[in-house]
Scaffold this active site. Structure first.
Site, PDB file in Angstrom:
ATOM      1  N   CYS A 205      34.786  49.471  32.518  1.00  6.41           N
ATOM      2  CA  CYS A 205      35.642  49.104  33.647  1.00  6.41           C
ATOM      3  C   CYS A 205      36.819  48.305  33.092  1.00  6.41           C
ATOM      4  O   CYS A 205      37.238  48.534  31.964  1.00  6.41           O
ATOM      5  CB  CYS A 205      34.857  48.315  34.693  1.00  6.41           C
ATOM      6  SG  CYS A 205      34.198  46.753  34.099  1.00  6.41           S
ATOM      7  N   ARG A 206      37.321  47.364  33.836  1.00  8.07           N
ATOM      8  CA  ARG A 206      38.447  46.553  33.378  1.00  8.07           C
ATOM      9  C   ARG A 206      38.005  45.488  32.379  1.00  8.07           C
ATOM     10  O   ARG A 206      38.589  45.333  31.325  1.00  8.07           O
ATOM     11  CB  ARG A 206      39.131  45.906  34.586  1.00  8.07           C
ATOM     12  CG  ARG A 206      40.312  45.045  34.227  1.00  8.07           C
ATOM     13  CD  ARG A 206      40.947  44.434  35.498  1.00  8.07           C
ATOM     14  NE  ARG A 206      41.867  43.390  35.120  1.00  8.07           N
ATOM     15  CZ  ARG A 206      41.529  42.115  34.907  1.00  8.07           C
ATOM     16  NH1 ARG A 206      40.279  41.734  35.028  1.00  8.07           N
ATOM     17  NH2 ARG A 206      42.443  41.232  34.563  1.00  8.07           N
TER      18      ARG A 206
END
Length: 160
Positions: free
Chosen positions: A120-121
């Protein structure tokens, strides 16, 4: 949530020590993941580093799933990653293989695959994705804890 240590103490007379089955520990018939929910830290075996991910991508030996939202994915992504937003992950992993392939244009991951990686981020959503995958039986799935932020930082530093 009751910690494993509490369960272990409660079962002290029934079991002298916990039994580990891969990433699942059981005591007194109660099974739990080795994921430390309090600190949100996965089993170290479940974490992929930047170097490992880069090698897996170079060898085309990874099923890389980006669990960020579509707008984040469109703004920048790790090459060869497939976007499955976290909110759709469980439903997507339950799809029959043919439907998964039609929807995502890649082969459906299999529960025994050891090359499934979520990112993800920054690592929080991929950790949640890892929990979902493990709960669904994808016990060898891993996550890139540094996420897209770490990927971009390494890529910038490689250019200097």
């Amino acid at each position: 949530m009751i910690s494993f240590q509490v369960v272990r103490r409660m079962c002290l007379f029934a079991v002298t020590k916990p039994v580990s089955h891969g990433r699942v520990i059981s005591a007194c018939g109660i099974k739990t993941s080795t994921l430390n929910h309090k600190d949100a830290q996965p089993d170290p075996v479940s974490v992929v580093t930047y170097k490992q991910l880069k090698a897996m991508l170079a060898n085309h030996s990874v099923q890389l799933f980006d669990v960020r939202n579509p707008d984040e994915f469109q703004a920048g992504r790790i090459p060869d990653s497939i976007n499955i937003p976290l909110g759709q992950l469980e439903e997507s992993l339950k799809l029959p293989p043919q439907q998964f392939q039609l929807h995502f244009t890649v082969k459906a991951p299999q529960k025994e695959d050891d090359n499934i990686v979520f990112h993800c981020r920054s690592g929080k959503r991929s950790l949640s994705a890892l929990e979902i995958a493990h709960r669904l039986g994808f016990s060898k799935a891993r996550h890139y804890a540094g996420g897209y932020i770490d990927w971009e930082e390494h890529k910038k530093n490689e250019h200097y």
